[in-house]
Motif scaffolding. Structure first.
Motif, PDB file in Angstrom:
ATOM      1  N   GLY A 160      -2.892  -0.233 -10.279  1.00  0.00           N
ATOM      2  CA  GLY A 160      -2.938   1.175  -9.755  1.00  0.00           C
ATOM      3  C   GLY A 160      -4.198   1.831  -9.740  1.00  0.00           C
ATOM      4  O   GLY A 160      -4.125   2.949  -9.522  1.00  0.00           O
TER       5      GLY A 160
ATOM      6  N   CYS B 200       1.575   2.481 -12.841  1.00  0.00           N
ATOM      7  CA  CYS B 200       1.666   0.911 -13.101  1.00  0.00           C
ATOM      8  C   CYS B 200       1.475   0.438 -14.411  1.00  0.00           C
ATOM      9  O   CYS B 200       2.296  -0.667 -14.573  1.00  0.00           O
ATOM     10  N   CYS B 209       3.281  -1.727  -7.759  1.00  0.00           N
ATOM     11  CA  CYS B 209       1.928  -1.531  -7.608  1.00  0.00           C
ATOM     12  C   CYS B 209       1.070  -2.726  -6.806  1.00  0.00           C
ATOM     13  O   CYS B 209       1.774  -3.680  -6.792  1.00  0.00           O
TER      14      CYS B 209
END
Lengths: 494, 209
Positions: A160, B200, B209
């Motif tokens: 991420g 995530c 993700c």
């Protein structure tokens, strides 16, 4: 003289050497062209050298981080090629401003470039997507081609740290305009309805978060074949169209030429038929015949207006002393449709007790006024004088009235049949609450309902008329009781 | 037949009640929060571009250092490895502290935007208002996330903003506006990055993700 010439020559010879030595100079200023971070973890800066000054020049990059005064030198000059500096993970920090300067130096001097301030978050530009390929998917009805690719290998989307977004563009080889489509996070994209026979060029690019778009990936090509099914379709359509045209032509020709066919295809429209009327007769034109033919059986009769129709006004009333729930009927019979005898004029005014009935004051007054008007009418007909004694002029009345001084008022509370009929004009009152149609026992004609009271019979009473006129009497009687109900018309219309 | 349908109805009502009490799942909350923070950062970038389009060159030279932003005292991870080591609670509280620290300054910016000496004033004004709304929505959303994650909401750092005015004259007002906005832009990028990492990680959804 000769010496001057020699000196001049020497001078000239010396002068020819000067340009070589005078070309050497300190270097020109280099210029930082761009810095880029492909994955938000490392970054590279490139510069453009200035003039070399004729001497071997070396370049050094120095940087300073925002909060400190310490100056560092570039950690890696080679990884990214010539005139570049690569900052690896250890040396890269984000959300911190780097103050970067490039110094060009040679034996004669140094030159400093303009300082550039860089924050890694502003220079994020990924590498283009990898392994872009296009395949044609031949489904039955809708052929399409599928573009697939992979993310640039260095972008870390799993944690991420970056969020990637793609864009696809394509065009046919000969046309000049690209069509672009956003593809979100997915790694494939379908293009529907491609032109048969065209050759397409497809490219993909990507972007990290709010950063800069990458370069377009290398092109992928695809050739759409000329499909057989298309030509087959065309042939079939042509054949079908021809067949239809031929059919229509044949039908048209047959219709015009042959009557049976014409009747079959275009059946004649039936003419209207009126029973009893002969179209031939109409055509022939004799007026008497026509009219006689028109006036035949089956035409509806016009109803006779019944003069003799009985007018029933039923007004409910009973004596104060008697506690009747029922109604006493005051009947005025005018016509033949009397209950027992013909030509009997009996006035029966039915008074209802107020119990259980709700009457609106407005309607009561209306009823009162209508009843009073009817009673006045009655009085007129009966030729009653002020005392309520009838005049002797009326034969019809006499028989009845002679029995008593006042009109025959029979109060028959409850349990008897009441005729209910009122002039159409007076049926502005609706049946009151408490009126129920279960009381109807018979219907005589359009507007006569025979009510059957269910309340027990109390007997038949005769009221002595102490009061003066019928109207007044009724008026007086009306008042104390307060409630009066006109059991009004239950004509079929209501 | 009626019994079956009644039972089905009762189950549906219970499920609706359950969902409404429990609210949206953590995944969706974080997804929504990261969308908002993304929007926040893109708004601040476009606002900066609007300002830069007509910014007097004088202002550039005089620009104050970003380390003078009022949020510079907050200790944050400065690269990916550091960021991935930070526990989720702390990441969330960092994001929320930053967000909270900007609610007052944005009010000031919003009030000053309408009287700014800049040709793009209208666009700047509307975007500043939008920024304010966005911050409030995100703050509220992160409150929900806190409750969902069960972390304590007490460890928010206080980052006071003592400035009450942008300046007396037009130029200094413009310069300070620009400076504040650049600080905000950076902080919004931090918030966005932290929330996306959180999305995530805490949501445990690798396919997202």
């Amino acid at each position: 003289m000769r010496r001057d010439a020699e000196q001049a020559l020497t001078l000239m010879w010396l002068l020819s050497w000067i340009p070589h030595t005078m070309c050497h100079s300190p270097p020109g200023r280099p210029r930082l062209t761009k810095c880029r971070s492909p994955e938000k973890e490392t970054f590279t800066c490139w510069w453009e050298p200035g003039s070399t000054g004729g001497l071997p020049t070396s370049y050094h990059l120095y940087y300073r981080k925002e909060s400190s005064v310490e100056v560092f030198e570039c950690p890696d000059y080679h990884k990214a090629g010539d005139n570049s500096c690569y900052f690896d993970k250890r040396h890269t920090s984000i959300w911190i401003i780097y103050n970067i300067t490039v110094v060009a130096s040679n034996t004669l001097g140094k030159a400093y470039s303009e300082s550039v301030e860089v924050d890694v978050m502003d220079i994020v530009q990924p590498h283009p997507p990898e392994n872009v390929n296009v395949t044609l998917m031949q489904t039955k009805n809708t052929p399409y081609f599928l573009v697939q690719w992979q993310a640039p290998h260095d972008a870390d989307t799993r944690s991420g740290w970056v969020t990637i977004k793609y864009e696809v563009r394509l065009k046919t080889e000969n046309s000049g305009d690209w069509e672009s489509y956003g593809a979100g996070k997915q790694l494939e994209f379908s293009i529907y309805s491609p032109q048969p026979g065209a050759k397409y060029v497809v490219q993909v690019r990507c972007k990290l978060d709010q950063g800069l778009w990458s370069e377009w990936s290398p092109s992928a090509f695809i050739q759409i074949p000329d499909t057989m099914s298309d030509t087959q379709n065309a042939v079939m359509i042509l054949a079908v169209t021809l067949t239809v045209i031929i059919f229509l032509l044949t039908a048209g020709v047959l219709t015009v030429k042959m009557k049976p066919v014409k009747d079959f295809l275009l059946p004649p429209v039936p003419e209207p038929k009126i029973r009893g009327i002969d179209t031939q007769l109409l055509k022939s034109g004799k007026s008497e015949d026509i009219f006689s033919a028109l006036v035949t059986l089956g035409y509806p009769q016009i109803a006779q207006s019944p003069d003799r129709q009985v007018e029933y006004l039923v007004v409910s009333d009973y004596d104060e002393e008697t506690e009747f729930d029922s109604k006493a009927l005051l009947e005025y019979q005018k016509g033949k449709n009397g209950p027992a005898e013909t030509a009997q004029n009996s006035i029966q005014i039915t008074w209802n007790s107020g119990q259980g009935l709700k009457t609106h004051p407005g309607t009561v007054s209306k009823q009162l006024s209508s009843t009073i008007s009817v009673l006045e009418d009655l009085q007129q007909r009966l030729h009653l004088d002020a005392n309520g004694s009838p005049l002797k002029a009326q034969d019809q009345n006499n028989q009845m009235i002679s029995e008593s001084k006042c009109e025959h008022v029979s109060i028959t509370p409850g349990g008897f049949t009441g005729y209910v009929e009122v002039d159409e004009k007076k049926r502005d009152q609706k049946p009151q609450v408490g009126e129920d149609y279960s009381m109807v026992s018979d219907i005589n004609s359009d507007n006569i309902l025979v009510l059957q009271e269910s309340i027990p019979v109390q007997g038949h009473k005769e009221v002595k008329c102490d009061k003066t006129s019928g109207a007044e009497e009724t008026g007086d009687v009306i008042e104390p009781l307060g409630y009066m109900e006109t059991v009004t018309t239950f004509s079929s219309g209501s | 037949m009626a019994e079956g349908s009644r039972l089905y109805f009762a189950v549906t009502v219970l499920m609706c009640a359950f969902v409404s009490i429990n609210g949206v799942g953590l995944n969706d909350l974080l997804e929504r929060a990261s969308q908002l923070s993304d929007k926040l950062h893109s708004l601040s970038t476009s606002l900066t571009n609007d300002l830069d389009s007509h910014f007097p060159p004088l202002g550039r030279v005089m620009m104050p250092r970003p380390s003078m932003c009022h949020t510079s005292s907050l200790q944050i991870p400065n690269d990916k490895d550091q960021a991935l080591k930070v526990p989720e609670d702390e990441l969330l509280s960092l994001a929320r502290s930053l967000l909270l620290a900007w609610s007052d300054p944005l009010t000031l910016l919003s009030s000053e935007a309408s009287s700014l000496a800049h040709p793009e004033r209208n666009s700047i004004n509307s975007k500043t208002k939008e920024l304010q709304d966005n911050i409030n929505s995100l703050g509220a959303g992160l409150e929900h996330v806190v409750h969902k994650m069960g972390s304590s909401s007490d460890n928010l750092s206080s980052l006071p903003f003592p400035i009450s005015t942008l300046g007396q004259d037009k130029t200094s007002r413009l310069v300070n506006f620009h400076f504040l906005l650049s600080c905000f832009r950076r902080d919004s990028h931090k918030i966005d990055s932290f929330l996306k990492v959180l999305r995530c990680r805490a949501a445990k959804r690798p396919e997202m993700c």
